[in-house]
Design a protein around this motif. Structure first.
Motif, mmCIF file in Angstrom:
data_model
loop_
_atom_site.group_PDB
_atom_site.id
_atom_site.type_symbol
_atom_site.label_atom_id
_atom_site.label_comp_id
_atom_site.label_asym_id
_atom_site.label_seq_id
_atom_site.Cartn_x
_atom_site.Cartn_y
_atom_site.Cartn_z
ATOM 1 N N ARG A 239 16.632 4.369 -4.711
ATOM 2 C CA ARG A 239 15.495 3.447 -4.814
ATOM 3 C C ARG A 239 14.186 4.131 -4.442
ATOM 4 O O ARG A 239 13.137 3.878 -5.054
ATOM 5 N N GLN A 241 13.478 7.462 -4.502
ATOM 6 C CA GLN A 241 13.095 8.580 -5.364
ATOM 7 C C GLN A 241 12.690 8.126 -6.760
ATOM 8 O O GLN A 241 11.755 8.647 -7.350
ATOM 9 N N GLU A 242 13.454 7.181 -7.334
ATOM 10 C CA GLU A 242 13.229 6.722 -8.703
ATOM 11 C C GLU A 242 13.158 7.888 -9.683
ATOM 12 O O GLU A 242 12.298 7.925 -10.581
ATOM 13 N N PHE A 267 21.863 -1.099 -10.657
ATOM 14 C CA PHE A 267 21.424 0.206 -11.162
ATOM 15 C C PHE A 267 21.936 0.409 -12.587
ATOM 16 O O PHE A 267 23.039 -0.028 -12.941
ATOM 17 N N GLN A 294 19.736 5.642 -15.302
ATOM 18 C CA GLN A 294 18.962 6.346 -14.275
ATOM 19 C C GLN A 294 19.815 7.343 -13.511
ATOM 20 O O GLN A 294 19.325 8.387 -13.077
ATOM 21 N N ASP A 380 7.356 0.764 -3.368
ATOM 22 C CA ASP A 380 7.272 -0.128 -4.532
ATOM 23 C C ASP A 380 5.841 -0.627 -4.715
ATOM 24 O O ASP A 380 5.347 -0.714 -5.850
ATOM 25 N N ARG A 383 3.686 2.193 -6.154
ATOM 26 C CA ARG A 383 3.983 2.422 -7.569
ATOM 27 C C ARG A 383 3.464 1.279 -8.443
ATOM 28 O O ARG A 383 3.087 1.484 -9.604
ATOM 29 N N GLN A 423 8.926 -6.106 -10.688
ATOM 30 C CA GLN A 423 9.945 -5.637 -9.748
ATOM 31 C C GLN A 423 11.273 -6.376 -9.889
ATOM 32 O O GLN A 423 12.182 -6.158 -9.090
ATOM 33 N N LEU A 426 14.443 -4.152 -10.051
ATOM 34 C CA LEU A 426 14.711 -3.213 -8.959
ATOM 35 C C LEU A 426 15.856 -3.704 -8.077
ATOM 36 O O LEU A 426 15.825 -4.842 -7.601
#
Length: 582
Positions: A239, A241-242, A267, A294, A380, A383, A423, A426
């Motif tokens: 979460r 690093q994304e 995910f 991802q 978050d 970003r 979001q 996420l």
């Protein structure tokens, strides 16, 4: 420095793909002393060795000609250890030799052999394949090596590790003696050197691997978390690093469990293990390459030789077993000049082992605690301020819709709705216990009395398993079981006492809490592990019922209430002892 090549077709292909400066291994194989010779090359993973041997072959099969000659049988055979690597090599050589009219055929397990046979019979210049499938095509007469001018062994060390020595001997013995042999390997072990002596002639040794410096484009980190919270630490790391990531596990079971867990958390994850079909592997890899996934959860075998574009993060969910595995896994990122991050997830009881592993590879890692939910939510927010939708210029229709929203709702309500939408995908951060980094290092046992060799040391906490001599309990399988269940090493195991119906064992006090937390996660077929009181010094034994077979001994007839007459052998011994006494 530009590529020192004269062939216009290859030069044009390199320019179109954005290759302007050669890597060290590419430059080394293009030197005048390497032309036309057998090559024994050790090169770091991700150093561009596929393009290197593609260019090195040009002097043999292409020269200064604008196109490859027409041929029915292949001029080059490239052998790779895994399907994924063979397919990647096929793709790289395809674009490299496209301008020269090259026809490249792949022959790998899991694909349709009849289709491969048709492509081989139609004629080609280069064949790329795995050892088993290539041997099968040679046996069936589909692959003719009579016109072969060069053989390339890519990642030869991996092929020997995977047990392909017999297949390599068969294939190389079937190739013409006059061929060139190019052998590429991350390390030159005794087995690789022996292979080179057998099948190469006057080979030029090229070594581009630094023995003292780790991969300069990879940043190494180690994150300490309680053993039973390693998965939660992984969730928070992903979460925070994304980045597109690959997570390495030790077993297929671990891959299945972690993949299912990440999917359940929201995910976009795919799995790679040896039990998957080639179609399933290709689907997973394509999802990762195209950005639909991802994270990829993989075993070491399934991920050998993978070249994943823009892979920014490698995570060791299970610690590598040795330095070679550590470097192989880590080399999936930081490729071809791109930067990457490699993270080891370490429980306190495994910290010493992780430090020794990093030291053996001459790697300096920075130690960290896992990201907290508060830190992740702060990231978050940062970003969100850089979200591309906020910087795009709206068209007239969007401006009209925005004006209508502002007439009906407050700016704060609209902004809050945007945050929720942005979001919504996420996954929720996990709770992780933050351990002080210095306290997470386990105490080193004293040399005079190491844990694991003491009995009743008083330095440990006692536990029990409901299995004993009646079930053939033995330290040979008990110790690996305890290490696996509790996430410890045998150095943290003290005395073991095996009784008829149970086994008591001692765990080093500093490791006991995390051991019990991990061991408490019982599967359907696992034996429960429970706290126990220390056994008495005399080691009391649970009485064995009359007639019970002792473990490891032949079954005896039940004893009678009154002892019966002595058997014949006892009678003879008694008679011999009393002979002449009467």
């Amino acid at each position: 420095m530009a590529f020192p090549i004269d062939n216009p077709a290859l030069a044009e292909a390199l320019t179109e793909r954005g290759y302007s400066n050669p890597t060290s291994v590419q430059l080394a194989v293009l030197q005048p002393e390497a032309e036309g010779r057998d090559l024994l090359v050790s090169a770091q993973t991700g150093s561009g060795k596929t393009v290197a041997f593609g260019l090195a072959l040009a002097s043999t099969i292409l020269g200064a000609n604008p196109a490859l000659p027409a041929t029915r049988h292949p001029l080059v055979l490239v052998i790779a250890p895994t399907r994924e690597l063979a397919l990647q090599v096929h793709a790289e050589l395809t674009w490299l030799y496209e301008k020269a009219g090259g026809r490249i055929v792949s022959c790998v397990g899991g694909m349709d052999p009849r289709r491969e046979s048709r492509q081989l019979s139609a004629g080609c210049h280069i064949v790329v394949g795995t050892p088993g499938r290539l041997q099968d095509h040679i046996d069936r007469g589909n692959l003719n090596l009579s016109e072969l001018e060069a053989v390339v062994l890519d990642e030869a060390d991996e092929m020997l590790d995977l047990g392909f020595k017999d297949e390599l001997d068969f294939i190389l013995s079937a190739a013409p003696e006059s061929r060139r042999t190019l052998l590429f390997s991350a390390t030159i072990s005794r087995e690789i050197a022996s292979l080179a002596r057998t099948y190469q002639h006057n080979a030029l040794r090229i070594d581009t691997v630094s023995r003292t410096e780790p991969h300069a484009d990879i940043e190494y980190r180690a994150i300490v978390a309680p053993g039973h919270e390693i998965e939660a630490a992984l969730v928070n790391l992903l979460r925070a690093q994304e980045a597109r990531a690959i997570v390495f596990c030790a077993t297929r079971d671990n891959v299945r469990h972690l993949h299912a867990s990440l999917l359940a958390r929201g995910f976009n994850a795919v799995a790679l293990s040896g039990e998957l079909s080639q179609a399933e592997r290709n689907t997973a890899l394509n999802a990762l390459r195209e950005g639909r996934a991802q994270v990829c959860i993989a075993t070491d075998v399934a991920a050998r030789g993978l070249d994943l574009p823009d892979l920014g993060l490698v995570i060791h969910a299970d610690l590598p077993t040795n330095k070679a595995t550590l470097l192989h896994r880590s080399g999936r990122t930081g490729r071809a000049g791109r930067k990457g991050v490699c993270v080891l997830l370490v429980s306190p009881v495994k910290r010493r082992r992780a430090e020794m592993l990093l030291g053996s590879a001459n790697i300096e890692a920075t130690w960290h605690t896992p990201p907290t939910p508060e830190q992740i939510r702060a990231l978050d927010g940062e970003r969100l301020l850089e979200h591309p939708l906020l910087t795009q210029t709206p068209d007239p229709e969007q401006q009209s819709a925005a004006a209508g929203l502002l007439e009906r709702f407050s700016p704060e309500a609209i902004a809050a709705a945007f945050v929720r939408l942005a979001q919504a995908h996420l996954p929720e951060p996990a709770h992780v216990t933050i351990l002080p980094l210095e306290q997470s290092r386990p105490a080193r046992p004293s040399k005079s009395q190491p844990i694991g060799a003491v009995t009743g040391s008083g330095n440990g906490v006692w536990f029990r398993l409901p299995t004993g001599r009646q079930n053939n309990a033995d330290p040979k399988w008990l110790i690996p079981l305890l290490c696996k269940r509790g996430g410890i090493t045998k150095a943290e195991i003290g005395a073991i006492r095996i009784f008829d119906r149970e086994t008591k064992f001692e765990i080093l006090a500093s490791a006991a809490e995390s051991f019990y937390a991990a061991a408490a996660q019982v599967g359907p077929s696992d034996l429960p592990i429970e706290p126990a009181t220390p056994p008495s010094p005399s080691g009391p034994r649970t009485p064995r019922p009359q007639g019970q077979k002792p473990a490891g001994k032949p079954f005896n007839k039940p004893a009678r209430d009154n002892a019966g007459p002595p058997n014949e052998q006892q009678r003879r011994r008694k008679n011999k002892a009393t002979k002449g006494v009467r």
